[in-house]
Structures are given as C-alpha cells and as structure tokens.
Design an enzyme around this catalytic site. Structure first.
Site, PDB file in Angstrom:
ATOM      1  N   ASP A  85       0.823  -1.209   0.000  1.00 22.67           N
ATOM      2  CA  ASP A  85       0.000   0.000   0.000  1.00 22.67           C
ATOM      3  C   ASP A  85       0.860   1.264   0.000  1.00 22.67           C
ATOM      4  O   ASP A  85       2.040   1.217   0.324  1.00 22.67           O
ATOM      5  CB  ASP A  85      -0.850   0.060   1.280  1.00 22.67           C
ATOM      6  CG  ASP A  85      -1.907  -1.024   1.328  1.00 22.67           C
ATOM      7  OD1 ASP A  85      -2.309  -1.519   0.261  1.00 22.67           O
ATOM      8  OD2 ASP A  85      -2.325  -1.366   2.450  1.00 22.67           O
ATOM      9  N   TYR A 124       6.789 -10.000   6.690  1.00 23.45           N
ATOM     10  CA  TYR A 124       6.496  -8.581   6.874  1.00 23.45           C
ATOM     11  C   TYR A 124       6.854  -8.212   8.306  1.00 23.45           C
ATOM     12  O   TYR A 124       6.676  -9.018   9.222  1.00 23.45           O
ATOM     13  CB  TYR A 124       5.000  -8.306   6.682  1.00 23.45           C
ATOM     14  CG  TYR A 124       4.554  -8.156   5.254  1.00 23.45           C
ATOM     15  CD1 TYR A 124       4.593  -6.913   4.627  1.00 23.45           C
ATOM     16  CD2 TYR A 124       4.068  -9.245   4.535  1.00 23.45           C
ATOM     17  CE1 TYR A 124       4.163  -6.764   3.314  1.00 23.45           C
ATOM     18  CE2 TYR A 124       3.639  -9.105   3.217  1.00 23.45           C
ATOM     19  CZ  TYR A 124       3.678  -7.853   2.610  1.00 23.45           C
ATOM     20  OH  TYR A 124       3.266  -7.692   1.314  1.00 23.45           O
TER      21      TYR A 124
END
Lengths: 257, 257
Positions: B59, B117
């Site tokens: 994002d 992540y």
C-alpha cells in the site's frame, strides 16, 4: 528567573541548522525560541524574547539525538508542562525528549564538559534507502574501507591538540586546543554495511568532526596514511587535512555536564 | 524471452504504493516499468511495454527491504548491467539491490512460497524523530504494551486459517485461507522503545498484516483479550477485528521461493 535544561532530538534534514538567522527562519533554535516566547506569554510575560542556548551549533542537515539547551522564564512552570508545551507546537522532526529545572548559573554551551558526535558511513554496493538521509555513502572503488588503518589514525587524534588544521574557521583570539577522549570506529551488527565513527571530546571547532571524518575516510580508502595525521598537527594547515564529510551523516549524540 | 528476478528496497513514504495506477503515476511499479521500458528500448525493442510483477502489492506508505519482482526482455542483457541501469534512473528512495537471471516460468507473485512482513511500533513518552516515518507511535495511556498478552494472541494467529475477518476486501470466488508460519514480537536492544512484530506466512490478504497488527495492539493495550482472536476466526467478520494499523509502520522484509 527560572532556568530550564532541555534535551532535544531532531532530524536535521529539512532545517537550516541549529543557529537562528532571523525571525522567521527554518532553524532549530528559531523554532524553539518562537515557542519559548509563546510559553513566556502564556505566563503573562508577553512580548519578551526568550533566548534558547544550545550546547552545539549543528550545521544545516546535521541531526541530534541528544542536543542540550537551556532557557529562562520569569515565572515558574512545571518541567513536564514545559516539555508538553514545546512538543505540542514543534514540527514532528523536532522533539523535546526531556526538560528539567536547572541551577540559575547553568548554561548549555558554557558548562558542557563532554560532547559525543557520531558520524555514519554506509559501505556497500547500493545505498540502504532508509539511511540515505542519515549516513554518507562514499563512492569507493574497492567497496570497502581499511578500518585498521582508520583506527590507527583515530588513535592519533585522541589527546590534547591544536585542531586548527581540522577546522574551517580558526577562532580569532581564542584557543584552538581541544581534548579528544576517544574515537571509536565500529561496524553495526544490525545494519549490514553501516560503519560508525564516534568522537568524544571536551569541545569541537567549526566543521572539526566532519573534517576529521573526511580525513579518516581518505585513510580508509588508502588515499593517505595514518601518519599524515601527525603532519597536519605539525603544520596546523587546513589544506593538508581531508575533505569535509557531508553534514547528513553527522549526529550530536549527547552532551555531559 | 529472458526473465529477470530482482530484489527491490524502497522507502515508501512518498509513493502511492506498489501498484501502478496510470502512465505517469508515482508508484514503485510505475517507476520500475518506465525504466524497464527504456531498458528494452536500448536493446532495440523500442515502444514495447514491459510488465514488472511484484511479489506483494504494498500500500501507499508501506516500505520494503526485500520486495521481489520479475520482468522479461526480448534480448539478453547482463544481470549486473540491468541492476546498474535501474539504479541510474531510479529515485534515491528506491534501490534495486540484486538482479539475477531466472527460469522463464518464474513469476515473483505466483511462485512465492513465503513472505515476511515486519511492523514497527514505537512505545515511549516522545516519538523517536528518526523513526517517525517507519514506525507507528500509538497514543498509549500507560505508555507500555502488554507484550505477554500480545504474544499469546500471536500464537493464535499461527497456522492455517480463513483470514476473512482480518481483511478489508475479501477476495471473490477465491480462498481466504492462508498459512501463517510464525508471528514474533520483540523489543529492540538497540533502539529503546522499538517493538517489532514479524509475520511470516505463505501469503497475506489485502490489509491483513495491518489489521492483525491493529488487533494485537488493542490486546497489548488491554482493550480486548487474546481469546478474541478465536472469536474473529469463528465469525469471519472484519468488524470484530481491531483497527487497521497505519501503513508507514509496515515493511516487506523478504520473499522466498
């Protein structure tokens, strides 16, 4: 007068250095004094300029983890209130991390006995994107630095010396003698390629840390020898020292009193 | 066709995310495809659009240490030349850290088997100025997080589950079942106040890592219990999970094949 000592941390990337240059300037001192003035005003002492004295006048682009400053108020305010007040109005890139009441004679610059600066160097094939504003990425032919040679040279900087040769503007009618307690060169365990040079001394001349770093870098690249440090001290000639390493790799870590 | 696998690192602060949104957009994929097109042109295959497939569509504001992508060229170029070419034209905030030739069937997203992540959280009285674009600073009443409770909750996320309840847009006609290998929560030794949550899984749904992090944060603040994780899995209802933690604390660390 109530005297306050504060510890300030800043990302210097987008500021024109510590020292104020006018009333509406983009300097750390300018920002702090403007808020200190408003703070004095909320205590009913309106229209009064408040001086914020910093321990080190960091150049444009130089960062600070623990810059120290002091300022005085005519009326008493709780240290915690002062800290909160500054952080409410400061930009995110500047934070007051601690405020405490100090003796009325305390002056952040004049009373400092020990300052620690760190210079970050990144060695690798490609620059670490997260360090690009906080470390210098020299264009090395060998993609490596001779840290042993740099450490030998660093030892020669330690002690009491006239640092005129490592200074851009030699102070007029003032001593250029300073004492360096230690110069430690280390490789980060956490961030591959990050080499830090930490200088600890009783004070530093204008651009001294950046010129010492530039000189050490030239030694690490094999462009000059560790022995050249002695020659610079003998001649006290700026032209004999290395280049001035760029400001964004430099951080004022702490000031002791 | 010659297929190239590349590892890309970026500071996502000033980009509109990975996925291209037009021809002149400010996305990571857009920047890479534009350069890949010029690269193809220098090899005499002008006017041809080159697709750059990324392993994860990060994002806007999300960072990457080791995003992986692949693209194809009609004519052969040395991997080292390709890497140099990209870095010559990319902005400083994006670096291609590695390029290698890959099997023609290799696809960065479809072939990925494991992604890691990391979400950075900063806990302290004042935000660390150097982390302000790379870590989330929650407004905690207690200025601390219950890491034990967060670790208990993290254990409940590990395994094979339908993660519809931890996803903003549930994929249509596609499985929302993913496998999480591990969720490790640790406190940095080096940076006081930095808490990292590292998620390792075979894939993640849209906003899944940020919603899992938001849920863990609410557990760490005592706003919900570790047991609530089981309830979210039972109901598969996004409304039952925590808030979506902001993008700038998130980093795609690595992709394995």
């Amino acid at each position: 007068m109530y005297n306050y000592k504060m510890t300030v941390s800043y990302d210097g990337s987008n500021f024109r250095g510590w020292q104020k240059q006018g009333n509406t300037d983009n300097t750390i001192q300018g920002k702090l004094e403007s808020i200190a003035g408003s703070l004095a005003e909320t205590f009913g002492v309106g229209g009064e300029a408040v001086d914020v004295n910093g321990a080190g006048r960091t150049d444009a682009g130089v960062h600070a983890v623990g810059q120290t400053a002091n300022f005085k108020l005519r009326k008493y305010a709780e240290a915690s209130y002062v800290k909160e007040y500054f952080n409410k109005y400061l930009p995110e890139a500047i934070r007051v991390v601690a405020v405490e009441e100090a003796d009325e004679r305390f002056h952040a610059r004049l009373c400092a006995v020990k300052k620690t600066y760190r210079y970050n160097i990144f060695v690798g094939e490609e620059m670490n994107v997260f360090l690009r504003k906080y470390a210098y990425f020299p264009d090395l032919k060998e993609k490596s630095l001779d840290l042993d040679a740099m450490r030998q040279a660093a030892e020669r900087l330690v002690g009491i010396h006239d640092f005129s040769g490592f200074c851009t503007k030699v102070p007029k009618n003032k001593s250029a003698v300073r004492k360096i307690y230690s110069v430690n060169i280390s490789e980060s365990d956490l961030v591959k390629g990050l080499v830090t040079v930490e200088f600890c001394g009783n004070g530093f001349l204008y651009n001294q840390v950046r010129i010492m770093t530039g000189t050490l870098l030239e030694i690490g690249e094999g462009k000059r020898t560790a022995e050249s440090i002695g020659d610079i001290f003998k001649a006290n000639d700026r032209a004999m020292a290395g280049f001035t390493a760029p400001p964004y790799g430099l951080m004022l870590m702490s000031v002791e009193y």
